[in-house]
Write an enzyme that holds these catalytic residues in place. Structure first.
Site, mmCIF file in Angstrom:
data_model
loop_
_atom_site.group_PDB
_atom_site.id
_atom_site.type_symbol
_atom_site.label_atom_id
_atom_site.label_comp_id
_atom_site.label_asym_id
_atom_site.label_seq_id
_atom_site.Cartn_x
_atom_site.Cartn_y
_atom_site.Cartn_z
ATOM 1 N N ASN A 62 -7.670 -13.058 -0.769
ATOM 2 C CA ASN A 62 -7.601 -11.754 -1.441
ATOM 3 C C ASN A 62 -6.450 -11.708 -2.436
ATOM 4 O OD1 ASN A 62 -6.256 -11.801 1.103
ATOM 5 N ND2 ASN A 62 -6.106 -9.589 1.158
ATOM 6 N N GLU A 64 -4.401 -8.926 -4.537
ATOM 7 C CA GLU A 64 -4.165 -7.477 -4.664
ATOM 8 C C GLU A 64 -3.475 -7.134 -5.982
ATOM 9 O OE1 GLU A 64 -2.355 -6.147 -0.956
ATOM 10 O OE2 GLU A 64 -4.266 -6.441 0.082
ATOM 11 N N CYS A 73 -11.344 -8.944 -2.868
ATOM 12 C CA CYS A 73 -11.403 -9.554 -1.537
ATOM 13 C C CYS A 73 -11.530 -11.079 -1.646
ATOM 14 C CB CYS A 73 -12.627 -9.049 -0.785
ATOM 15 S SG CYS A 73 -12.562 -7.328 -0.293
ATOM 16 N N GLU A 75 -13.610 -13.046 -0.048
ATOM 17 C CA GLU A 75 -14.993 -13.537 -0.088
ATOM 18 C C GLU A 75 -15.538 -13.533 -1.506
ATOM 19 O OE1 GLU A 75 -13.629 -11.315 1.884
ATOM 20 O OE2 GLU A 75 -14.570 -11.231 3.866
ATOM 21 N N CYS A 112 -16.390 -7.112 4.229
ATOM 22 C CA CYS A 112 -16.614 -5.693 3.935
ATOM 23 C C CYS A 112 -17.969 -5.493 3.252
ATOM 24 C CB CYS A 112 -15.484 -5.157 3.043
ATOM 25 S SG CYS A 112 -15.627 -5.639 1.320
ATOM 26 N N CYS A 115 -18.405 -6.980 -0.253
ATOM 27 C CA CYS A 115 -18.557 -8.443 -0.218
ATOM 28 C C CYS A 115 -19.937 -8.833 0.293
ATOM 29 C CB CYS A 115 -17.466 -9.073 0.638
ATOM 30 S SG CYS A 115 -15.864 -9.040 -0.188
HETATM 31 N N1 THU Z 1 -10.219 -7.757 2.296
HETATM 32 C C1 THU Z 1 -10.840 -8.950 2.086
HETATM 33 O O1 THU Z 1 -10.278 -9.850 1.447
HETATM 34 N N2 THU Z 1 -12.076 -9.119 2.594
HETATM 35 C C2 THU Z 1 -12.759 -8.182 3.297
HETATM 36 O O2 THU Z 1 -13.927 -8.384 3.616
HETATM 37 C C3 THU Z 1 -12.096 -6.939 3.691
HETATM 38 C C4 THU Z 1 -10.807 -6.658 3.040
HETATM 39 C C5 THU Z 1 -8.897 -7.550 1.698
HETATM 40 C C6 THU Z 1 -8.861 -6.525 0.599
HETATM 41 C C7 THU Z 1 -7.424 -6.072 0.643
HETATM 42 O O3 THU Z 1 -6.642 -6.980 -0.119
HETATM 43 C C8 THU Z 1 -7.047 -6.213 2.107
HETATM 44 O O4 THU Z 1 -8.006 -7.091 2.681
HETATM 45 C C9 THU Z 1 -7.039 -4.899 2.880
HETATM 46 O O5 THU Z 1 -8.237 -4.231 2.753
#
Ligand code: THU
Length: 160
Positions: A62, A64, A73, A75, A112, A115
């Site tokens: 991920n 940010e 994310c 994925e 999520c 994704c």
């Molecule tokens: N996140 C992912 O990388 N994948 C997911 O399927 C769920 C959430 C990340 C997004 C954000 O940077 C952090 O996790 C908190 O939501």
């Protein structure tokens, strides 16, 4: 009126050690990717490893942003990289792992919804299921034999 019942079936392995050796090694690559996540705001690090049919392993984590919705994310970082670099390759397997500095992740962390939608696009495109393994930082590992199983009633091009 009729009622439709949808069943989701997952395989659950007790730990990393119960996984087939090739999957364990793919998950270890996801752990490596996880350690390089850029998640200064959530402190929730996610790593993904994709095994392609050309033998390549693509990693993602991920990313940010101070403007929160601009982040991405793990994925989708991985799957879009795979789509960009190897547009003809099929994705065979996907391993996902997540860890948090404020809340130990000891049960499987699923991808999520956004994704799932992105992964669905590639599964539909390649006409072959993607086997998805997901876990926290420790504990059991869940496996879905295809994305379709995690996102029933998918929105796809047939609706357009
Ligand atoms: N996140 C992912 O990388 N994948 C997911 O399927 C769920 C959430 C990340 C997004 C954000 O940077 C952090 O996790 C908190 O939501």
């Amino acid at each position: 009126m009729k009622q439709i019942k949808i069943e989701t079936v997952l395989q659950v392995f007790d730990s990393l050690d119960e996984l087939p050796v090739n999957i364990k090694s793919l998950m270890k690559k996801a752990v490596e990717a996880r350690s390089k996540a850029y998640a200064p705001y959530s402190k929730f690090n996610v790593g993904t490893a994709l095994l392609l049919d050309n033998g390549e392993v693509v990693l993602g984590n991920n990313q940010e942003n101070a403007s929160y919705p601009s982040g991405l994310c793990a994925e989708r970082t991985a799957i879009y990289y795979a789509g960009a670099q190897y547009p003809q390759a099929r994705i065979l397997k996907m391993a996902i792992t997540a860890t948090s500095t404020h809340n130990p992740t000891t049960s499987p962390i699923p991808p999520c919804g956004a994704c799932r939608q992105a992964i669905a696009e590639y599964e539909i495109k390649q006409k072959q299921p993607i086997e998805i393994y997901f876990m926290g930082e420790s504990g059991s590992v869940a496996m879905s034999k295809s994305l379709e199983n995690l996102l029933p009633f998918v929105f796809d091009k047939s609706a357009l």
